[in-house]
Enzyme design. Sequence first.
Site, PDB file in Angstrom:
ATOM      1  N   ASP A   1       0.856  -1.184   0.000  1.00 39.85           N
ATOM      2  CA  ASP A   1       0.000   0.000   0.000  1.00 39.85           C
ATOM      3  C   ASP A   1       0.897   1.241   0.000  1.00 39.85           C
ATOM      4  O   ASP A   1       1.793   1.352  -0.836  1.00 39.85           O
ATOM      5  CB  ASP A   1      -0.969  -0.059   1.187  1.00 39.85           C
ATOM      6  CG  ASP A   1      -1.964   1.083   1.215  1.00 39.85           C
ATOM      7  OD1 ASP A   1      -2.895   1.082   0.395  1.00 39.85           O
ATOM      8  OD2 ASP A   1      -1.803   1.992   2.055  1.00 39.85           O
TER       9      ASP A   1
ATOM     10  N   HIS B   1      -7.057  -6.279  -1.076  1.00 44.66           N
ATOM     11  CA  HIS B   1      -6.005  -5.313  -0.795  1.00 44.66           C
ATOM     12  C   HIS B   1      -4.981  -5.778   0.229  1.00 44.66           C
ATOM     13  O   HIS B   1      -3.809  -5.421   0.154  1.00 44.66           O
ATOM     14  CB  HIS B   1      -6.639  -4.005  -0.308  1.00 44.66           C
ATOM     15  CG  HIS B   1      -5.648  -2.906  -0.099  1.00 44.66           C
ATOM     16  ND1 HIS B   1      -4.833  -2.451  -1.111  1.00 44.66           N
ATOM     17  CD2 HIS B   1      -5.327  -2.185   1.000  1.00 44.66           C
ATOM     18  CE1 HIS B   1      -4.066  -1.478  -0.642  1.00 44.66           C
ATOM     19  NE2 HIS B   1      -4.337  -1.311   0.637  1.00 44.66           N
TER      20      HIS B   1
END
Length: 342
Positions: A115, A321
């Site tokens: 991320d 994610h």
Amino acid sequence: MSAMSESNANTTLDLSGVRHHDVDALGTRIHVAEMGEGPMVLFVHGFPESWYSWRHQLPAVAVAGYRAVAIDVRGYGRSSAPRAVEDYRMVRHVADNVGVVRALGEDSAVIVGHDWGSPIAWSSALLRPDIFTALGLVSVPYNARSDFKPSAAFRMMGGDEEFYIEYFQKPGRAEAEMEVDLPHWLLGMYYAASGDGVRARVASADSSGGRFTVAPGGKLSDRFIWPEPGTWPHWMTEADFDYYASEFTRTGMSGGLNRYRNVDRDWEDMAAFDDAPITQPSLFVGGEVDGPTVWGAGSIAKFPQTMPNLHKSVILDGIGHWVQQEAADELNAELLDFLAAL
């Protein structure tokens, strides 16, 4: 508790060997969690996370003969949290990483980011190739700096609404939404961005969720989808969630959000690296239904030019994610294969 939660491999994860300490990283206090001995592998987390997000990678990498080090990024957990927004610009994060390597008595490290940790890692590799000799990126593919200002790009991505990064720009605005009931907001964020959340939206024919845009007058959490009461995603136990919730309840969200508030400042600071390739050996692992990986398809296609020494680019089926938690075994296998090839 659901059967999904009871079967979670996290319940047997042994973190008793993790060594915790704070280091002076060129003037910034950075909290370090580490295991093992050998060549250093530095793990950098994203938003809204913690060193704990790498809990599956630390023991696996340590057992393989490496010194596995995960940090709380500045603004998170037990690390320093400066008040000024500009103290979260990219060059400060790179300095923190350099300082951690030096404080731990090492000369070099492989750096791995997820991320926001991904651009922090690749910026570290660009600015200090003498220290960061190899690069692993998880979720967010390398996107070389261009002449297009980030804020303008995010405005376009939002269309008639606000893309979440644009929504995060004004100090205090997103905090006001999140901190009313922080555990509830975090659970929605974790679930909505995961493969579990994507599948739940598909099953419910929810066409509005998962867009990570904010309608006029609305909130980001309006688009979240939550797990059924009393259940947890297969990759997270109640104890895992409690760790994150307690950390952010104590620190608040501004430290993490301030990273987003420097995107244009970073673009200016990094002008000398416009269109620069990453020349170190590199690895990319993304999730098939992870937003940043999906949005980054164009960047992935350019890897032969932007990361000419790429070891492998892997997209994991059905994964969202939180790759290092949702697909811990698969990511560990790819990381160990990459490290062995160096």
